[in-house]
Design a protein around this motif. Structure first.
Motif, short mmCIF file in Angstrom:
data_model
loop_
_atom_site.label_atom_id
_atom_site.label_comp_id
_atom_site.label_asym_id
_atom_site.label_seq_id
_atom_site.Cartn_x
_atom_site.Cartn_y
_atom_site.Cartn_z
N THR A 115 67.24 -5.43 -71.67
CA THR A 115 66.36 -5.15 -70.54
C THR A 115 65.17 -4.26 -70.92
O THR A 115 64.05 -4.58 -70.52
CB THR A 115 67.17 -4.51 -69.39
OG1 THR A 115 68.34 -5.28 -69.17
CG2 THR A 115 66.37 -4.48 -68.12
N THR A 153 63.92 -1.54 -63.12
CA THR A 153 64.70 -1.02 -62.00
C THR A 153 65.50 -2.11 -61.32
O THR A 153 66.70 -1.93 -61.05
CB THR A 153 63.75 -0.35 -60.98
OG1 THR A 153 63.01 0.66 -61.64
CG2 THR A 153 64.52 0.25 -59.83
N HIS A 154 64.89 -3.25 -61.07
CA HIS A 154 65.61 -4.35 -60.41
C HIS A 154 66.71 -4.92 -61.30
O HIS A 154 67.78 -5.29 -60.81
CB HIS A 154 64.64 -5.45 -60.02
CG HIS A 154 63.78 -5.08 -58.85
ND1 HIS A 154 62.68 -5.79 -58.48
CD2 HIS A 154 63.86 -4.07 -57.97
CE1 HIS A 154 62.12 -5.24 -57.44
NE2 HIS A 154 62.82 -4.18 -57.11
N LEU A 187 59.20 -1.84 -62.40
CA LEU A 187 59.91 -2.52 -61.31
C LEU A 187 60.93 -3.52 -61.84
O LEU A 187 62.03 -3.63 -61.30
CB LEU A 187 58.91 -3.21 -60.39
CG LEU A 187 58.12 -2.31 -59.47
CD1 LEU A 187 57.06 -3.09 -58.71
CD2 LEU A 187 59.04 -1.59 -58.50
N PHE A 188 60.56 -4.24 -62.91
CA PHE A 188 61.51 -5.18 -63.51
C PHE A 188 62.74 -4.44 -64.03
O PHE A 188 63.87 -4.88 -63.80
CB PHE A 188 60.83 -5.95 -64.64
CG PHE A 188 61.79 -6.73 -65.47
CD1 PHE A 188 62.31 -7.92 -65.00
CD2 PHE A 188 62.19 -6.28 -66.72
CE1 PHE A 188 63.21 -8.65 -65.77
CE2 PHE A 188 63.07 -7.00 -67.49
CZ PHE A 188 63.59 -8.19 -67.00
N LEU A 235 69.56 -2.41 -61.23
CA LEU A 235 70.16 -2.38 -59.90
C LEU A 235 71.00 -3.62 -59.65
O LEU A 235 72.11 -3.54 -59.11
CB LEU A 235 69.06 -2.25 -58.84
CG LEU A 235 69.52 -2.02 -57.42
CD1 LEU A 235 70.22 -0.68 -57.31
CD2 LEU A 235 68.35 -2.09 -56.47
N SER A 236 70.50 -4.79 -60.06
CA SER A 236 71.28 -6.01 -59.87
C SER A 236 72.55 -6.01 -60.72
O SER A 236 73.59 -6.50 -60.29
CB SER A 236 70.43 -7.24 -60.16
OG SER A 236 70.07 -7.27 -61.52
#
Length: 103
Positions: free
Chosen positions: A93, A56-57, A53-54, A60-61
């Motif tokens: 990331t 992906t976020h 989730l980290f 995405l950001s």
């Protein structure tokens, strides 16, 4: 410690131990380790889910920042350095996500 276990988790681990030599548990003393095995598996799944989730976020950001930087009200479009963009998406990331998954 066995109160927090779900019956489906216990049934899954017991079926895995009876149908294969996955855990090599012999006797009732070693079967007492099943709650610990299930708790470790649950913690590992939670860590990997948080890391995914980290990641992906974060991507995405960054994509939203990239696309919305062209919609600024100034006449000069902000410049996103390509080396920094590449370093962020391919090195920084994933390493942060890996450290999250290893905790």
């Amino acid at each position: 410690d066995t109160e927090s276990l779900l019956p489906t988790e216990i049934q899954f681990v017991l079926s895995a131990t009876t149908h294969s030599n996955l855990f090599n548990l012999r006797g009732s003393a070693e079967i007492a380790h099943l709650p610990t095995i299930i708790a470790h598996g649950r913690a590992a799944l939670e860590a990997v889910t948080c890391a995914a989730l980290f990641l992906t976020h974060a991507h995405l950001s960054l994509a939203i920042l990239f696309f919305l930087s062209m919609c600024t009200v100034t006449t000069a479009i902000p410049l996103l350095p390509p080396v920094g963009f590449l370093l962020y998406t391919t090195v920084i990331t994933p390493l942060l996500a890996l450290s999250i998954a290893m905790t």
